[in-house]
Every structure is written in C-alpha cells, then in structure tokens.
Design a protein around this motif. Structure first.
Motif, PDB file in Angstrom:
ATOM      1  N   ALA A 331     -98.514 -43.140 -31.593  1.00  0.00           N
ATOM      2  CA  ALA A 331     -99.749 -42.683 -31.371  1.00  0.00           C
ATOM      3  C   ALA A 331     -99.885 -41.495 -30.189  1.00  0.00           C
ATOM      4  O   ALA A 331     -98.842 -41.583 -29.292  1.00  0.00           O
ATOM      5  N   ASN A 332    -100.592 -40.267 -30.484  1.00  0.00           N
ATOM      6  CA  ASN A 332    -100.803 -39.271 -29.267  1.00  0.00           C
ATOM      7  C   ASN A 332    -102.107 -39.088 -29.481  1.00  0.00           C
ATOM      8  O   ASN A 332    -102.697 -38.818 -30.481  1.00  0.00           O
ATOM      9  N   CYS A 333    -102.960 -38.869 -28.363  1.00  0.00           N
ATOM     10  CA  CYS A 333    -103.950 -38.667 -28.081  1.00  0.00           C
ATOM     11  C   CYS A 333    -104.146 -37.837 -26.910  1.00  0.00           C
ATOM     12  O   CYS A 333    -103.736 -37.914 -25.919  1.00  0.00           O
ATOM     13  N   PHE A 334    -104.925 -36.650 -27.235  1.00  0.00           N
ATOM     14  CA  PHE A 334    -105.315 -35.747 -26.148  1.00  0.00           C
ATOM     15  C   PHE A 334    -106.842 -36.169 -25.641  1.00  0.00           C
ATOM     16  O   PHE A 334    -107.500 -36.929 -26.067  1.00  0.00           O
ATOM     17  N   ILE A 335    -106.656 -36.116 -24.166  1.00  0.00           N
ATOM     18  CA  ILE A 335    -107.698 -36.850 -23.446  1.00  0.00           C
ATOM     19  C   ILE A 335    -108.478 -35.478 -22.720  1.00  0.00           C
ATOM     20  O   ILE A 335    -108.047 -35.063 -21.862  1.00  0.00           O
ATOM     21  N   GLU A 336    -109.745 -35.124 -22.986  1.00  0.00           N
ATOM     22  CA  GLU A 336    -110.473 -34.561 -22.494  1.00  0.00           C
ATOM     23  C   GLU A 336    -110.639 -34.963 -21.009  1.00  0.00           C
ATOM     24  O   GLU A 336    -111.417 -36.105 -20.803  1.00  0.00           O
ATOM     25  N   SER A 337    -110.469 -34.082 -19.811  1.00  0.00           N
ATOM     26  CA  SER A 337    -110.997 -34.374 -18.682  1.00  0.00           C
ATOM     27  C   SER A 337    -112.135 -33.750 -17.728  1.00  0.00           C
ATOM     28  O   SER A 337    -112.375 -34.044 -16.886  1.00  0.00           O
ATOM     29  N   GLY A 338    -112.819 -32.727 -18.639  1.00  0.00           N
ATOM     30  CA  GLY A 338    -113.685 -32.217 -18.249  1.00  0.00           C
ATOM     31  C   GLY A 338    -113.135 -30.631 -17.427  1.00  0.00           C
ATOM     32  O   GLY A 338    -111.844 -30.601 -17.046  1.00  0.00           O
ATOM     33  N   GLY A 339    -114.014 -29.791 -17.208  1.00  0.00           N
ATOM     34  CA  GLY A 339    -113.652 -28.408 -16.608  1.00  0.00           C
ATOM     35  C   GLY A 339    -112.530 -27.656 -17.326  1.00  0.00           C
ATOM     36  O   GLY A 339    -111.721 -27.181 -16.625  1.00  0.00           O
ATOM     37  N   GLY A 340    -112.758 -27.870 -18.449  1.00  0.00           N
ATOM     38  CA  GLY A 340    -111.786 -27.052 -19.229  1.00  0.00           C
ATOM     39  C   GLY A 340    -110.123 -27.476 -19.427  1.00  0.00           C
ATOM     40  O   GLY A 340    -109.352 -26.795 -19.595  1.00  0.00           O
ATOM     41  N   LYS A 341    -110.217 -28.926 -18.947  1.00  0.00           N
ATOM     42  CA  LYS A 341    -108.857 -29.352 -18.841  1.00  0.00           C
ATOM     43  C   LYS A 341    -108.606 -30.703 -19.788  1.00  0.00           C
ATOM     44  O   LYS A 341    -109.702 -31.210 -19.912  1.00  0.00           O
ATOM     45  N   GLY A 342    -107.327 -30.989 -19.980  1.00  0.00           N
ATOM     46  CA  GLY A 342    -107.243 -32.447 -20.633  1.00  0.00           C
ATOM     47  C   GLY A 342    -105.821 -32.834 -20.515  1.00  0.00           C
ATOM     48  O   GLY A 342    -104.943 -32.257 -19.747  1.00  0.00           O
ATOM     49  N   LEU A 343    -105.398 -33.815 -20.726  1.00  0.00           N
ATOM     50  CA  LEU A 343    -104.140 -34.738 -20.825  1.00  0.00           C
ATOM     51  C   LEU A 343    -103.835 -35.035 -22.014  1.00  0.00           C
ATOM     52  O   LEU A 343    -104.715 -34.823 -23.091  1.00  0.00           O
ATOM     53  N   LEU A 344    -102.506 -35.477 -22.042  1.00  0.00           N
ATOM     54  CA  LEU A 344    -101.987 -35.994 -23.341  1.00  0.00           C
ATOM     55  C   LEU A 344    -101.098 -37.270 -23.186  1.00  0.00           C
ATOM     56  O   LEU A 344    -100.478 -37.190 -22.109  1.00  0.00           O
ATOM     57  N   ILE A 345    -101.238 -38.208 -24.035  1.00  0.00           N
ATOM     58  CA  ILE A 345    -100.343 -39.191 -23.810  1.00  0.00           C
ATOM     59  C   ILE A 345     -99.718 -39.709 -25.371  1.00  0.00           C
ATOM     60  O   ILE A 345    -100.433 -39.206 -26.354  1.00  0.00           O
ATOM     61  N   GLY A 364     -92.550 -28.180 -23.496  1.00  0.00           N
ATOM     62  CA  GLY A 364     -93.902 -28.457 -23.779  1.00  0.00           C
ATOM     63  C   GLY A 364     -94.346 -27.828 -25.238  1.00  0.00           C
ATOM     64  O   GLY A 364     -93.529 -28.083 -26.210  1.00  0.00           O
ATOM     65  N   PRO A 365     -95.378 -27.377 -25.384  1.00  0.00           N
ATOM     66  CA  PRO A 365     -96.323 -26.703 -24.553  1.00  0.00           C
ATOM     67  C   PRO A 365     -97.153 -27.743 -23.917  1.00  0.00           C
ATOM     68  O   PRO A 365     -97.895 -27.319 -22.783  1.00  0.00           O
ATOM     69  N   PHE A 366     -97.097 -28.967 -24.325  1.00  0.00           N
ATOM     70  CA  PHE A 366     -98.331 -29.874 -23.489  1.00  0.00           C
ATOM     71  C   PHE A 366     -97.662 -30.603 -22.715  1.00  0.00           C
ATOM     72  O   PHE A 366     -96.492 -31.262 -22.553  1.00  0.00           O
ATOM     73  N   SER A 367     -98.230 -31.220 -21.871  1.00  0.00           N
ATOM     74  CA  SER A 367     -97.901 -32.154 -20.394  1.00  0.00           C
ATOM     75  C   SER A 367     -98.475 -33.289 -20.755  1.00  0.00           C
ATOM     76  O   SER A 367     -99.366 -33.718 -21.041  1.00  0.00           O
ATOM     77  N   LEU A 368     -97.462 -34.390 -20.465  1.00  0.00           N
ATOM     78  CA  LEU A 368     -97.921 -35.754 -20.698  1.00  0.00           C
ATOM     79  C   LEU A 368     -98.493 -36.327 -19.285  1.00  0.00           C
ATOM     80  O   LEU A 368     -98.137 -36.157 -18.494  1.00  0.00           O
ATOM     81  N   LEU A 369     -99.603 -36.988 -19.519  1.00  0.00           N
ATOM     82  CA  LEU A 369    -100.250 -37.596 -18.376  1.00  0.00           C
ATOM     83  C   LEU A 369    -100.520 -36.489 -17.051  1.00  0.00           C
ATOM     84  O   LEU A 369    -100.505 -37.049 -16.183  1.00  0.00           O
ATOM     85  N   GLU A 370    -100.912 -35.353 -17.641  1.00  0.00           N
ATOM     86  CA  GLU A 370    -101.252 -34.384 -16.437  1.00  0.00           C
ATOM     87  C   GLU A 370    -102.186 -33.287 -16.969  1.00  0.00           C
ATOM     88  O   GLU A 370    -102.398 -33.142 -18.228  1.00  0.00           O
ATOM     89  N   GLU A 371    -103.233 -33.282 -16.086  1.00  0.00           N
ATOM     90  CA  GLU A 371    -104.157 -32.393 -16.571  1.00  0.00           C
ATOM     91  C   GLU A 371    -103.932 -31.146 -16.694  1.00  0.00           C
ATOM     92  O   GLU A 371    -103.600 -30.359 -15.688  1.00  0.00           O
ATOM     93  N   THR A 372    -103.998 -30.390 -17.778  1.00  0.00           N
ATOM     94  CA  THR A 372    -103.798 -28.901 -18.099  1.00  0.00           C
ATOM     95  C   THR A 372    -104.599 -28.147 -18.930  1.00  0.00           C
ATOM     96  O   THR A 372    -105.221 -29.093 -19.844  1.00  0.00           O
ATOM     97  N   GLU A 373    -104.544 -26.906 -18.713  1.00  0.00           N
ATOM     98  CA  GLU A 373    -105.602 -26.282 -19.661  1.00  0.00           C
ATOM     99  C   GLU A 373    -105.140 -26.166 -20.915  1.00  0.00           C
ATOM    100  O   GLU A 373    -105.911 -26.299 -21.988  1.00  0.00           O
ATOM    101  N   MET A 374    -103.882 -26.219 -21.013  1.00  0.00           N
ATOM    102  CA  MET A 374    -103.052 -26.036 -22.322  1.00  0.00           C
ATOM    103  C   MET A 374    -103.500 -27.478 -23.265  1.00  0.00           C
ATOM    104  O   MET A 374    -103.680 -27.483 -24.638  1.00  0.00           O
ATOM    105  N   ASN A 375    -103.711 -28.700 -22.697  1.00  0.00           N
ATOM    106  CA  ASN A 375    -103.791 -29.621 -23.340  1.00  0.00           C
ATOM    107  C   ASN A 375    -105.211 -29.632 -23.836  1.00  0.00           C
ATOM    108  O   ASN A 375    -105.655 -30.241 -24.916  1.00  0.00           O
ATOM    109  N   HIS A 376    -106.265 -28.930 -23.058  1.00  0.00           N
ATOM    110  CA  HIS A 376    -107.758 -28.995 -23.535  1.00  0.00           C
ATOM    111  C   HIS A 376    -107.646 -27.996 -24.743  1.00  0.00           C
ATOM    112  O   HIS A 376    -108.338 -28.164 -25.656  1.00  0.00           O
ATOM    113  N   PHE A 377    -106.634 -26.989 -24.848  1.00  0.00           N
ATOM    114  CA  PHE A 377    -106.517 -26.195 -25.811  1.00  0.00           C
ATOM    115  C   PHE A 377    -106.085 -26.820 -27.118  1.00  0.00           C
ATOM    116  O   PHE A 377    -106.434 -26.691 -28.219  1.00  0.00           O
TER     117      PHE A 377
END
Ligand SMILES: Cc1cc2nc3c(=O)[nH]c(=O)nc-3n(C[C@H](O)[C@H](O)[C@H](O)COP(=O)(O)OP(=O)(O)OC[C@H]3O[C@@H](n4cnc5c(N)ncnc54)[C@H](O)[C@@H]3O)c2cc1C
Length: 412
Positions: A331-345, A364-377
């Motif tokens: 499974a992989n899921c992006f998690i929106e965290s607000g303020g234009g950022k998100g996480l990925l698991i 990456g370009p995606f970061s796991l378990l870390e809030e980044t703008e790239m994950n939000h995109f």
C-alpha cells in the motif's frame, strides 16, 4: 466461448477489465461488467470538497468512459451470486452465468448500523465526507460555520483509506487558521484505535502532529450511539464527547449480496487467499479491491498493485496452472497535512511505514513519513494519473510488490 463476469465497475473492476481485455482472445473470452451507478467517482477527491478545494465535477465521470471496447456494461445491481451453479442474479431479474467471476463491489459507509447516527441531526450537525453527497453537505455547513466543537470520529476499523480522517483533521486545522478562526474551534479526534493510526511508528509520528496542532486525541473509543439531543457521541464504556459538528466515518461494510451468497465474513467482505485473491471456497471466484477480506489497507493504491498481481496470475489460472505471484499487501498513501504539505507512507502486510525516500532510494522525489511540499504535489497529481493512466490500465513505473530500497530501518 468463456465468460468473465466482473461485479463492480469502480477502481478495481475498471482496472481489471482494462488489463485483461487485451490479454484474453476475443474469440475465446467475452467480458461483462455489472455496476448500477453509471458514474465513476474519484473518491480521494471527496476529501477536498468540504474545504472548497475541489468541485463535485472534478471527481465524477461517466462509468462508460472507462470501459474498453469489447466489454459489455450492465447497469443493474447484483442481488445474489449462486456459486454452485455459476450464476449471478441481478436486481432487474436477469440471470447471468460465468466461467470466472471477479467481485469488485467495494465497501460502503453504513450510518444505519450505529444507533442515532443517521438520526435527526444527520446533515445538520452530523456529517460524513465518505460520500459525495456527504462531502457537499459538509462544505455547505463549513462555509458559514462560526466555530465551536468539531469532532472527527471513526466508528470501527477497517475503513477505506484509513488515513483520510487524519487528513481531514489536518486540513480542517489549516482551513480554520487561514480563515482566522482557529482560536474559535476546538478539534477532537475520536478513534477506536489505541493511537492516531494502526501501525506503531506512523501512529507515533501522526499522533505528534495532532499534538503540535493542539488537536485532542480520544482513543479506544467504541461508539454505542450518537445522542442527537445532547449532541454527543457516547461509547460503550459510557464516555461522552460533545460536538457542534460531528464528522464521522460510519461503519464500512461490503455489499449485502455477499452475505446473501454465503461467501463473506461478518462485515460482508469476501473471504479470499491474501496472496492470490481466490475465494477460499470456490475455484472460479476472485475478489479484488475493498470487497475482499485481505488484511491490507482498503485503498485505491492497494487495488492497483493487486490488479497487477491478479492479471498475471489469472492467465495461468485459466490454463489450469499454478498462479506464480503472491501479493504482499503493498500500500502507499499520500497524507495531506495542511499548509500545502503532505506525507507519504509505503508499507505491506509485514513491514510498517518507515522513513526514507520513494520510489528512488536517496533521490525520491517523495519523502516517506516526512511533511514536504513535493508529497502534497504528488497527492494533487494523483487525480490526473487516476483518470488518465491508472483506470485505463496503463503500466506505471511502480512495482506491485513493496521494496525496502530507500527505506530506513528505524532502530538499526
Ligand atoms: C474520502 C476517501 C478518500 C480516499 N483517499 C484515498 C487515497 O488518497 N488513496 C487511495 O489509494 N485510496 C483512497 N481512498 C480509497 C479508494 O477510493 C478505494 O479504496 C477504492 O476506490 C477501492 O476500489 P474498489 O474498486 O474496491 O471499490 P469502489 O471504487 O468503491 O467501487 C465499487 C463499485 O461497486 C459498485 N457496487 C456496489 N454494490 C454493488 C452491487 N450490489 N452490484 C453491482 N455493483 C455494485 C459501486 O457502484 C462501485 O462503482 C479514499 C476513499 C475515500 C472514501
């Protein structure tokens, strides 16, 4: 002529027919999909509707747009499967027969299963964003709400997209901050789990994010009823959480015909082998996506990886050969965290979400378990990928089985 019958034309059913139609010779196999809805919903988009992020039009398209040429679409509900005679009875009285059956009828929020949930406050102060109508009603409420107690609540696991209630909570926090009214809103997250999420490392991380945002966490809460007069959720151990707005995720259940057909568990999920999706009782019935009882997340990403494994296996199965691949619960899921950022698991049956990079180690370009703008995109980009690549069954450069490459093993 052999006949493949697919019940449900949502995420999994649509991907199944798009993958299999080119692989099954047309003079040997006919394919039929049954789905009464006529509309295909991009359900991850429901999350953004309450905050006026998406319009309903962004998340709905006609089902027939995604059903390939050479596949028949019937728009009637399934009433019953009779596995002993390879028959499917439809709501309009029609009886279909099959050689191979794929059940992909998903899971549905059922507020009727909890006392008082769909009572007098339903649509007034009790909402869910797990349906399109519910998300729109909540949007209309939030547009003029002046503040008070917002309670986000999960009835019972499993639910589809188990991170969506957390995402809703983070987005609500951000929405009220942007409107300059966060100090007038008290947010409480009420869950039957013992923490913010199911898996320990992610649960700690996400729990910390709730704390940072001053969101109360009420754990081990098994709801008995919604008290419409007092406006409170009440648990079996007699705890009461009052609300001005309740955003609940009702009990999720598989389709009723699954119980009627004797092939499901107590929540109407079809019992299957977790590696191959083949029914534990019948050698020509598979269940894919949220409809099955596999212990993976109920998510579109899981349906996508599962279909990759299934399509490969199916060609062997119909030749009477052993199926070569086993699904690992990826499974992989992006998690929106607000303020234009998100996480990925990214995780599977055996490996919980870990920090690191995805899909390329170090890059990456995606970061796991870390809030980044790239994950939000990534999350926003996903809508385009869903309509244009995933549903039509195109190959994506993401392996079906989980990889440890790029993951940091915590504690080592
Ligand atoms: C708010 C929300 C946010 C989400 N966010 C994400 C996310 O970010 N990432 C992610 O991967 N997943 C997410 N999901 C989950 C994802 O949408 C589902 O897991 C996915 O759609 C499952 O696919 P499915 O084909 O099993 O079920 P569905 O896509 O739900 O399709 C089931 C189909 O079966 C049909 N059906 C039902 N009953 C019958 C019947 N009796 N007869 C015939 N047809 C029937 C329905 O009409 C429907 O078309 C989210 C879900 C929600 C609700």
């Amino acid at each position: 002529m052999n006949h493949l019958l697919v019940l449900g034309g949502g995420t999994a059913g649509t991907m199944v027919v798009n993958r299999l139609r080119p692989l099954l010779p047309r003079d040997e196999w006919s394919i039929t999909v049954v789905d009464p809805r006529g509309e295909h919903h991009y359900q991850p988009g429901y999350l953004f509707i309450p905050f006026d992020g998406y319009e309903p039009d962004d998340v709905v398209k006609p089902t027939e747009h995604f059903i390939p040429e050479g596949v028949e679409l019937l728009t009637s509900p399934v009433d019953k499967v009779v596995p002993e005679s390879n028959e499917v009875h439809l709501g309009d009285g029609k009886v279909l027969t099959y050689d191979q059956l794929v059940i992909a009828t998903g899971t549905t929020p059922r507020p009727d299963q909890t006392e008082g949930m769909d009572g007098s406050e339903w649509g007034k102060s009790v909402f869910t964003f797990y349906t399109l109508d519910g998300a729109i009603a909540l949007r209309d409420k939030l547009r003029t709400w002046e503040g008070g107690r917002l309670v986000v609540h999960i009835t019972e696991m499993p639910i589809k997209c188990p991170v969506a209630p957390l995402e809703f909570t983070f987005l609500a926090d951000s929405f009220f901050k942007e409107r300059g009214m966060r100090d007038r809103v008290e947010i409480t997250y009420v869950t039957p789990l013992d923490g913010a999420f199911t898996k320990p490392i992610a649960s700690k991380h996400l729990g910390g994010m709730l704390e940072e945002r001053k969101i109360e966490l009420e754990t081990d809460f098994y709801i008995e009823r919604v008290d419409n007069e007092q406006k409170a959720v009440v648990s079996f151990d007699e705890r009461e959480v009052p609300f001005d707005i309740l955003v609940t995720i009702p009990l999720n259940m598989g389709a009723d015909f699954v119980a009627k057909s004797g092939i499901g568990d107590e929540l109407n999920y079809v019992r299957v082998d977790q590696g191959t999706f083949l029914s534990t009782k019948f050698d020509n019935i598979f269940a894919i996506g949220d409809a099955s009882d596999i212990p993976a997340s109920k998510a579109g990403s899981v349906a996508h990886f599962a279909v990759d494994v299934f399509a490969e296996n199916f060609l062997h199965h119909i030749r009477g050969e052993e199926m070569p691949m086993r699904f690992d619960g990826h499974a992989n899921c992006f998690i929106e965290s607000g303020g234009g950022k998100g996480l990925l698991i990214d995780f599977n049956y055996d490996t919980e979400p870990l920090p690191g990079k995805y899909p390329l180690p170090a890059v990456g370009p995606f970061s796991l378990l870390e809030e980044t703008e790239m994950n939000h995109f990534g999350k926003l980009m996903f809508k385009w990928i869903y309509w244009n690549a995933l549903l039509p069954g195109r190959d994506l450069p993401l392996p079906a089985l989980m990889s440890m490459a790029g993951k940091e093993e915590v504690g080592k």
